[in-house]
Scaffold this motif. Structure first.
Motif, PDB file in Angstrom:
ATOM      1  N   LEU A   1       0.830  -1.198   0.000  1.00 47.63           N
ATOM      2  CA  LEU A   1       0.000   0.000   0.000  1.00 47.63           C
ATOM      3  C   LEU A   1       0.867   1.251   0.000  1.00 47.63           C
ATOM      4  O   LEU A   1       0.614   2.222  -0.728  1.00 47.63           O
ATOM      5  N   ARG A   2       1.890   1.232   0.850  1.00 52.40           N
ATOM      6  CA  ARG A   2       2.706   2.428   1.043  1.00 52.40           C
ATOM      7  C   ARG A   2       3.559   2.732  -0.176  1.00 52.40           C
ATOM      8  O   ARG A   2       3.751   3.887  -0.553  1.00 52.40           O
ATOM      9  N   ALA A   3       4.120   1.682  -0.796  1.00 49.41           N
ATOM     10  CA  ALA A   3       5.061   1.904  -1.892  1.00 49.41           C
ATOM     11  C   ALA A   3       4.364   2.286  -3.195  1.00 49.41           C
ATOM     12  O   ALA A   3       4.783   3.205  -3.891  1.00 49.41           O
ATOM     13  N   ARG A   4       3.277   1.570  -3.546  1.00 47.24           N
ATOM     14  CA  ARG A   4       2.643   1.818  -4.851  1.00 47.24           C
ATOM     15  C   ARG A   4       1.115   1.905  -4.758  1.00 47.24           C
ATOM     16  O   ARG A   4       0.449   1.923  -5.782  1.00 47.24           O
ATOM     17  N   GLY A   5       0.578   1.933  -3.559  1.00 49.73           N
ATOM     18  CA  GLY A   5      -0.877   2.033  -3.435  1.00 49.73           C
ATOM     19  C   GLY A   5      -1.609   0.792  -3.905  1.00 49.73           C
ATOM     20  O   GLY A   5      -2.777   0.855  -4.308  1.00 49.73           O
ATOM     21  N   ILE A   6      -0.949  -0.367  -3.898  1.00 55.89           N
ATOM     22  CA  ILE A   6      -1.566  -1.617  -4.343  1.00 55.89           C
ATOM     23  C   ILE A   6      -2.292  -2.239  -3.157  1.00 55.89           C
ATOM     24  O   ILE A   6      -1.696  -2.462  -2.101  1.00 55.89           O
ATOM     25  N   GLY A   7      -3.591  -2.549  -3.315  1.00 59.83           N
ATOM     26  CA  GLY A   7      -4.370  -3.090  -2.217  1.00 59.83           C
ATOM     27  C   GLY A   7      -5.429  -4.054  -2.688  1.00 59.83           C
ATOM     28  O   GLY A   7      -5.345  -4.631  -3.784  1.00 59.83           O
ATOM     29  N   VAL A   8      -6.445  -4.250  -1.834  1.00 62.18           N
ATOM     30  CA  VAL A   8      -7.508  -5.223  -2.107  1.00 62.18           C
ATOM     31  C   VAL A   8      -8.202  -4.889  -3.427  1.00 62.18           C
ATOM     32  O   VAL A   8      -8.553  -3.732  -3.693  1.00 62.18           O
ATOM     33  N   GLY A   9      -8.388  -5.937  -4.246  1.00 60.21           N
ATOM     34  CA  GLY A   9      -9.045  -5.777  -5.551  1.00 60.21           C
ATOM     35  C   GLY A   9      -8.077  -5.652  -6.703  1.00 60.21           C
ATOM     36  O   GLY A   9      -8.457  -5.897  -7.859  1.00 60.21           O
ATOM     37  N   ASP A  10      -6.830  -5.256  -6.421  1.00 60.10           N
ATOM     38  CA  ASP A  10      -5.826  -5.169  -7.483  1.00 60.10           C
ATOM     39  C   ASP A  10      -5.297  -6.563  -7.815  1.00 60.10           C
ATOM     40  O   ASP A  10      -5.450  -7.517  -7.051  1.00 60.10           O
ATOM     41  N   HIS A  11      -4.654  -6.654  -8.988  1.00 59.19           N
ATOM     42  CA  HIS A  11      -4.092  -7.930  -9.439  1.00 59.19           C
ATOM     43  C   HIS A  11      -2.598  -7.773  -9.667  1.00 59.19           C
ATOM     44  O   HIS A  11      -2.112  -6.684 -10.003  1.00 59.19           O
ATOM     45  N   ILE A  12      -1.890  -8.889  -9.502  1.00 56.70           N
ATOM     46  CA  ILE A  12      -0.445  -8.893  -9.689  1.00 56.70           C
ATOM     47  C   ILE A  12      -0.048 -10.240 -10.286  1.00 56.70           C
ATOM     48  O   ILE A  12      -0.603 -11.285  -9.913  1.00 56.70           O
ATOM     49  N   ARG A  13       0.889 -10.234 -11.244  1.00 55.69           N
ATOM     50  CA  ARG A  13       1.348 -11.471 -11.881  1.00 55.69           C
ATOM     51  C   ARG A  13       2.689 -11.862 -11.271  1.00 55.69           C
ATOM     52  O   ARG A  13       3.606 -11.036 -11.171  1.00 55.69           O
ATOM     53  N   LEU A  14       2.794 -13.105 -10.855  1.00 55.25           N
ATOM     54  CA  LEU A  14       3.991 -13.612 -10.184  1.00 55.25           C
ATOM     55  C   LEU A  14       4.515 -14.833 -10.932  1.00 55.25           C
ATOM     56  O   LEU A  14       3.731 -15.660 -11.433  1.00 55.25           O
ATOM     57  N   GLY A  15       5.848 -14.982 -10.979  1.00 47.74           N
ATOM     58  CA  GLY A  15       6.472 -16.143 -11.607  1.00 47.74           C
ATOM     59  C   GLY A  15       7.163 -15.766 -12.895  1.00 47.74           C
ATOM     60  O   GLY A  15       7.442 -14.589 -13.167  1.00 47.74           O
TER      61      GLY A  15
END
Length: 859
Positions: free
Chosen positions: A609-623
């Motif tokens: 949240l603090r670094a990029r404002g990424i929180g609940v409901g957002d998506h992120i791709r890993l791998g």
């Protein structure tokens, strides 16, 4: 004024035994206030010292995102920020320490590589308490403080000199202290303290620090303060709340201060109630004389001033005797609980002054009702006052007024400002609430006599209807006596209800596993099964660990500079949340758990949240490649308990508390999507009743089951919380029961004075055939009814105080405390209350038995 002084002198000296009893009542009431303020201050000091020793006094801190040292000049910059009370920096490094001098023949020179923290010797004491096993804290640059592990390894004691091995000329430091530190076994590196200047010189890092601790002004919202100034630091520096705030322990400290204020005010109201009842009892004894005085020319003002001067004298003498008695009682309690307390006995002149001034004011206020009453009564009414029976209409009016006061004080909670609500409650609400239940004690005592009177009459062999008739004939005297006595139970109920809730809240906030198993090589599924099969392990949760690349996003730092990966922690959501307490900044466990178990969702740390404002409901791709998957963020969480563990044991790297790029994923999803089934740690729930000896055996069993695995207990940290909680509840229980005894004795002095005032009434009872034993049984039965009325009214008042207190703990400390009735303390307190009241009335009753009818009439 001279005539008023003569009336006051006659009141004080004419019946010395009654005056002595009233002075004793005031002294005990004053002692109640003084003892409560001193004991609560000592409790607060002990709580603060315990927390400071465990996790420090810092409210906020500045750290480097990747653990690197940064410029020490930031200390002076932050000291200039608004609301900053002080700031200090520290440096962490590794040192190789060795014994000074040549080794003994045939033996090698002892040496050890230890973690070292460089601190400001002057300011560090303000930020962290340090419990010394031997010696003292740092005072100068050429000194060092060791932990037990490094002292044992090096074979050093206080006063020895050791050598710091480094590039260039060696440094010599004097061991000035060995501090207490919880032991974690093989995982824990020795930790020493020396001055910042000495460590800078030893590791050749001048002008650099690794931590910056900040203490803010009292009452500052730490989280909001950090958020407002986060942009004033250059990335990768992070400004964040420290452990004391992150764990919520600072809230308990605020709640304790609110409790001290409320407890002091309650004590003063108790003092006023006791004096009012005592003065009213004395007034009824003097009404015939006052009626005669009015008939021969005494003015209403002279009689009223005489009552006020009497109250002033009694309040002054009683407060002078009670204040030192209260301090002595509080010191005795602190001495008795000295093994549990982490701070010295503490008292303040303001608390003692409040007790003394409050008692004097209460003496005058307590005499105010008798003064108004005597100024309005006609001479003939004063002569015939004992022939009047209390009317049912009067009792209904008293009950209605009491209910009105209780309802009206609730209106004071309407203002939006928490400060306004508190001060309205403290100045008006508490007296109104107290006054309402004080008035309701009258009908409650009458009701108690109706419900229990018949049983008491049969049990004590009192003629049928005599006890109940006496209570109905003088409901106000007995009811107001119960009203004064109820305060003791109210203090007990409110302190135990709110105190127990506060400690339960603290326990809940630091809820985590009973034990941990760590293995740097990882734990395979077969090894996990062997650990779960160890005797004494009830449940074992594997915690996975693997780095994952963030696809097409730069979550932290600057593109090309910051890390492109996150640390993925695999866990079993439902079981993990049952074992560990997580603070949900966004999302809820009810919504998150099903999505996590479905395998397409993750939890993230607050830094997202603090670094990029990424929180609940957002998506992120890993791998990467064929193992690349998209996940929905369903929660933003932190773990206060694990924060506490990292600070107490120094396990920051193990728990990755500073690994800001941390995501939490279902363990099965980690296995299915990334083909990783190993765990780097297991959290254990141990069987109830597990002893330290059992944990020692389990440590051996774990190392036998899996080579390289290390078991450590989490119960030591829980024990730290239980230690704090036990001391808080133990001392608060002792304070409450001391208040119970003091208030009971104070009111019982009034009971004894009331018995003496009814000598002529008892003489008539004897003259018509009543035996001396009947007088004794009747007085004890009346006292029992009064105590039962006090128990009911006090319990209801205590629950009301606890309910209001819980609201203010929410306003000022952010604590949502459940309201519950501490039935065991209530039952025990009721038994003590009835016993003390009966014992106090017994001497006066026995004195009546020894007197003849003629002596009783002449009294």
């Amino acid at each position: 004024m001279r005539a008023s002084w003569r009336f006051a002198h006659k009141n004080l000296v004419g019946r010395r035994s009654r005056t002595i009893l009233l002075v004793l009542a005031v002294a005990l009431a004053t002692a109640l206030v003084a003892a409560a303020t001193a004991a609560l201050s000592t409790l607060q000091s002990s709580f603060d010292a315990s927390i400071s020793r465990a996790i420090g006094e810092a409210d906020a801190r500045v750290v480097h995102r990747y653990g690197e040292p940064f410029e020490r000049s930031w200390i002076e910059t932050i000291r200039g920020w608004d609301k900053v009370e002080d700031a200090t920096g520290g440096l962490t490094g590794s040192l190789t320490l060795a014994q000074q001098g040549a080794p003994e023949i045939g033996r090698e020179l002892r040496r050890a590589t230890v973690q070292a923290r460089g601190v400001d010797p002057v300011r560090d004491a303000e930020f962290r308490e340090m419990e010394m096993r031997d010696g003292r804290r740092l005072h100068a640059d050429d000194e060092i403080v060791l932990d037990p592990s490094s002292a044992k390894t090096l074979g050093l004691k206080v006063g020895d000199i050791l050598r710091v091995q480094r590039f260039g000329s060696p440094m010599e430091l004097t061991v000035v202290g060995i501090y207490e530190r919880p032991s974690l076994g093989a995982l824990q590196r020795p930790l020493t303290y020396l001055s910042l200047a000495s460590l800078e010189r030893a590791v050749q890092r001048d002008g650099r620090i690794t931590t910056l601790a900040i203490k803010l002004q009292e009452g500052t919202d730490v989280a909001a303060w950090c958020e407002a100034r986060r942009e004033m630091l250059r990335d990768p520096l992070i400004l964040e709340p420290a452990e004391r705030v992150r764990t919520g322990i600072d809230r308990q400290r605020i709640a304790a201060r609110v409790g001290i204020w409320i407890g002091t005010i309650i004590g003063m109201l108790a003092c006023a109630a006791i004096i009012t009842v005592g003065m009213t009892t004395a007034l009824l004894e003097q009404l015939r004389e006052m009626g005669i005085a009015r008939a021969i020319g005494a003015s209403r003002m002279q009689l009223a001033l005489g009552q006020l001067l009497t109250g002033l004298c009694i309040g002054t003498i009683g407060s002078a005797l009670g204040a030192p008695l209260g301090l002595a009682i509080a010191w005795g309690l602190a001495f008795y609980f000295r093994a549990d307390l982490r701070g010295p006995f503490t008292w303040s002149w303001s608390g003692v002054s409040m007790a003394v001034v409050g008692a004097i004011a209460a003496g005058v206020a307590g005499a105010l009702f008798p003064a108004i009453f005597v100024s309005r009564i006609a001479p003939l009414d004063a002569l015939a006052i004992r022939a009047r029976a209390a009317s049912r209409r009067g009792l209904l009016r008293v009950a209605a007024l009491g209910c009105l006061l209780i309802v009206a004080q609730q209106l004071l909670t309407i203002p939006d400002s928490a400060d306004t609500r508190f001060w309205l409650y403290a100045s008006l609400g508490l007296p109104m609430l107290f006054g309402g239940w004080f008035l309701l004690a009258v009908p409650l005592t009458v009701l108690a006599s109706g419900l229990c009177g018949g049983l008491l009459e049969r049990f004590m062999r009192i003629p049928r209807g005599l006890l109940r008739g006496n209570v109905r004939r003088m409901p106000y005297r007995l009811g107001f006596t119960a009203g004064a006595l109820m305060v003791a139970i109210a203090v007990l109920v409110s302190t135990q209800a709110n105190g127990g809730s506060i400690i339960d809240n603290l326990r809940e906030r630091v809820r985590f596993a009973d034990g941990f198993v760590l293995c740097t090589n990882g734990l395979s599924p077969a090894e996990q099964s062997r650990i779960a099969a160890v005797e004494g392990v009830v449940a074992a949760l594997p915690i996975g660990y693997l780095p994952l690349k963030v696809v097409d996003q730069q979550v932290f730092g600057v593109q090309g500079i910051g890390p492109e990966s996150v640390v993925c922690v695999g866990f079993q959501p439902r079981e993990f949340l049952a074992m560990n307490k997580l603070d949900w900044l966004e999302g809820t466990p009810e919504q998150a758990i099903p999505k996590l178990e479905a395998g397409n969702s993750i939890l993230v740390a607050p830094e997202f949240l603090r670094a990029r404002g990424i929180g609940v409901g957002d998506h992120i791709r890993l791998g990467s490649g064929k193992h690349e998957h998209e996940f929905e963020i369903v929660g933003v969480v932190s773990a206060a308990g694990l924060d506490l563990a990292t600070q107490v044991y120094g396990l920051r790297s193990v728990y990755l508390e500073q690994a800001v790029s941390c995501v939490f994923m279902d363990m099965r999803a980690v296995a299915e999507k990334y083909d990783t089934r190993s765990a780097y740690m297991m959290q254990l729930r141990l069987a109830n009743g597990t002893t330290p000896e059992d944990e020692t055996r389990m440590e051996r069993d774990v190392s036998d089951a899996v080579a390289g695995a290390v078991f450590t207990s989490g119960r030591a940290i829980k024990g730290f919380v239980e230690e704090i909680g036990g001391a808080v509840l133990g001392l608060s229980m002792a304070v409450a029961f001391s208040a119970l005894l003091l208030a009971s004795l104070g009111v019982s002095s009034v009971v004894a004075a009331g018995v003496q005032a009814r000598s002529k009434e008892f003489a008539v009872l004897r003259a018509i055939g009543g035996s001396p034993g009947l007088l004794l049984r009747l007085i004890l039965a009346e006292t029992t009814v009064v105590a039962i009325g006090a128990l009911v009214a006090g319990t209801l008042l205590g629950l009301s105080l606890a309910y209001m207190g819980a609201g203010f703990y929410h306003d000022f400390a952010g604590l949502d405390l459940p309201l519950y009735a501490p039935w065991k303390p209530i039952a025990l307190g009721g038994a003590v209350l009835i016993t003390v009241a009966l014992l106090a009335a017994l001497p006066a009753a026995l004195g009546l038995m020894k007197r003849s009818v003629r002596q009783l009439l002449a009294a």
